[in-house]
Design a protein around this motif. Structure first.
Motif, short mmCIF file in Angstrom:
data_model
loop_
_atom_site.label_atom_id
_atom_site.label_comp_id
_atom_site.label_asym_id
_atom_site.label_seq_id
_atom_site.Cartn_x
_atom_site.Cartn_y
_atom_site.Cartn_z
N GLY A 79 72.53 43.80 67.64
CA GLY A 79 73.80 43.96 68.33
C GLY A 79 73.87 43.15 69.60
N GLU A 80 74.96 43.31 70.32
CA GLU A 80 75.18 42.52 71.53
C GLU A 80 74.16 42.86 72.61
N GLU A 81 73.85 44.14 72.78
CA GLU A 81 72.87 44.59 73.76
C GLU A 81 71.74 45.33 73.04
N ARG A 82 70.66 45.57 73.75
CA ARG A 82 69.51 46.27 73.17
C ARG A 82 69.91 47.60 72.57
N CYS A 83 70.72 48.37 73.28
CA CYS A 83 71.12 49.69 72.79
C CYS A 83 71.91 49.60 71.49
N HIS A 84 72.73 48.55 71.33
CA HIS A 84 73.47 48.35 70.09
C HIS A 84 72.50 48.05 68.94
N SER A 85 71.50 47.23 69.23
CA SER A 85 70.53 46.89 68.18
C SER A 85 69.76 48.11 67.71
N VAL A 86 69.31 48.93 68.66
CA VAL A 86 68.57 50.13 68.28
C VAL A 86 69.45 51.07 67.46
N LEU A 87 70.69 51.26 67.88
CA LEU A 87 71.59 52.14 67.13
C LEU A 87 71.84 51.60 65.73
N ASN A 88 72.01 50.29 65.58
CA ASN A 88 72.19 49.70 64.26
C ASN A 88 71.01 50.02 63.35
N VAL A 89 69.81 49.94 63.90
CA VAL A 89 68.62 50.24 63.11
C VAL A 89 68.59 51.71 62.71
N LEU A 90 68.83 52.59 63.65
CA LEU A 90 68.79 54.02 63.36
C LEU A 90 69.81 54.40 62.30
N GLN A 91 70.96 53.75 62.33
CA GLN A 91 71.98 54.03 61.31
C GLN A 91 71.58 53.47 59.95
N ALA A 92 70.76 52.42 59.94
CA ALA A 92 70.34 51.81 58.68
C ALA A 92 69.12 52.49 58.08
N MET A 93 68.47 53.37 58.83
CA MET A 93 67.22 53.97 58.38
C MET A 93 67.43 55.17 57.46
N GLY A 94 68.67 55.62 57.33
CA GLY A 94 68.94 56.86 56.62
C GLY A 94 68.41 56.94 55.20
N LYS A 95 68.34 55.80 54.50
CA LYS A 95 67.89 55.82 53.11
C LYS A 95 66.38 56.00 52.98
N GLN A 96 65.65 55.67 54.02
CA GLN A 96 64.19 55.75 53.96
C GLN A 96 63.60 56.85 54.83
#
Length: 235
Positions: A79-96
């Motif tokens: 994402g644009e900032e570090r916090c956006h990147s971390v949130l993107n990852v956390l949202q993508a982790m749901g399947k695993q």
């Protein structure tokens, strides 16, 4: 509660203070890109189930790293900032990953994190209701300075710590805290800050002072020194 651990590495930044055409996470460090040194520390830990790396969509360097095709490493859009990147990852982790799994968010530019610190973080926070982060107590005298570079006051250092990474929290709790912070217009600079805004008190776990963050060009030489010293101590 879950006892599974995942690592999250935000690495979508460009490292402007390095004054380099190459993002700092890809600068050479003892013959390998810096990010490889960092990921190897996480991937060799037996309790870490996998690593999610947030990268810029324009990243042209990742594909040439040794971990680009590693099945234990998942690439996620940064994402644009570090916090956006971390949130993107956390949202993508749901399947695993499950909501109660632990996530260790670690700076790509901290290649010297020691196995001992990872062990201590997991052991000391495993039963903690909130989670926490690595850090070290501040030993320097701290001054508050205003215009004209004049000292206004000396700040008591006894309660002050330097915040390091990894920062370890439950997946569901951290995702909600980051989401709420961003919805409230708060661009938090670390994950513990999001948890604090949500009303929690993360626990500090004292770590090693050689867990430095590579920010300026001279930090690369210092990181190389620490990595070589750690390697010699393990031989």
């Amino acid at each position: 509660m879950s006892d599974r651990f995942w690592a999250v590495v935000p690495a979508a930044g460009v490292g402007k203070r390095m004054a380099s055409a190459v993002p700092k996470q890809y600068l050479p460090l003892l013959g390998r890109p810096l990010i490889e040194q960092t990921l190897s520390r996480l991937l060799t830990h037996p309790k870490i189930s996998g690593v999610f790396v947030a990268l810029s969509e324009e990243d042209g360097w990742w594909s040439s790293t040794s971990f680009a095709d590693d099945p234990r490493v998942v690439r996620v859009r940064g994402g644009e900032e570090r916090c956006h990147s971390v949130l993107n990852v956390l949202q993508a982790m749901g399947k695993q990953a499950a909501e109660a799994d632990w996530v260790l968010v670690h700076d790509a530019a901290r290649p010297c994190v020691h196995r001992e610190d990872l062990d201590n973080l997991m052991d000391q926070l495993g039963d903690d209701p909130v989670g926490g982060l690595l850090g070290v107590p501040l030993h320097d005298t701290v001054k508050s300075v205003e215009t004209g570079e004049r000292v206004v006051t000396t700040i008591p250092r006894e309660p002050l710590w330097r915040a390091f990474t990894p920062q370890m929290f439950r997946l569901g709790m951290l995702r909600q805290a980051l989401s709420d912070a961003l919805e409230g217009g708060k661009l938090v600079t670390d994950d513990a800050s999001a948890m604090e805004l949500a009303g929690f008190q993360p626990r500090m776990v004292e770590g090693r002072s050689d867990n430095i963050k590579v920010t300026c060009p001279e930090d690369l030489a210092l990181a190389a020194f620490f990595l070589e010293r750690q390697s010699s101590a393990n031989e």
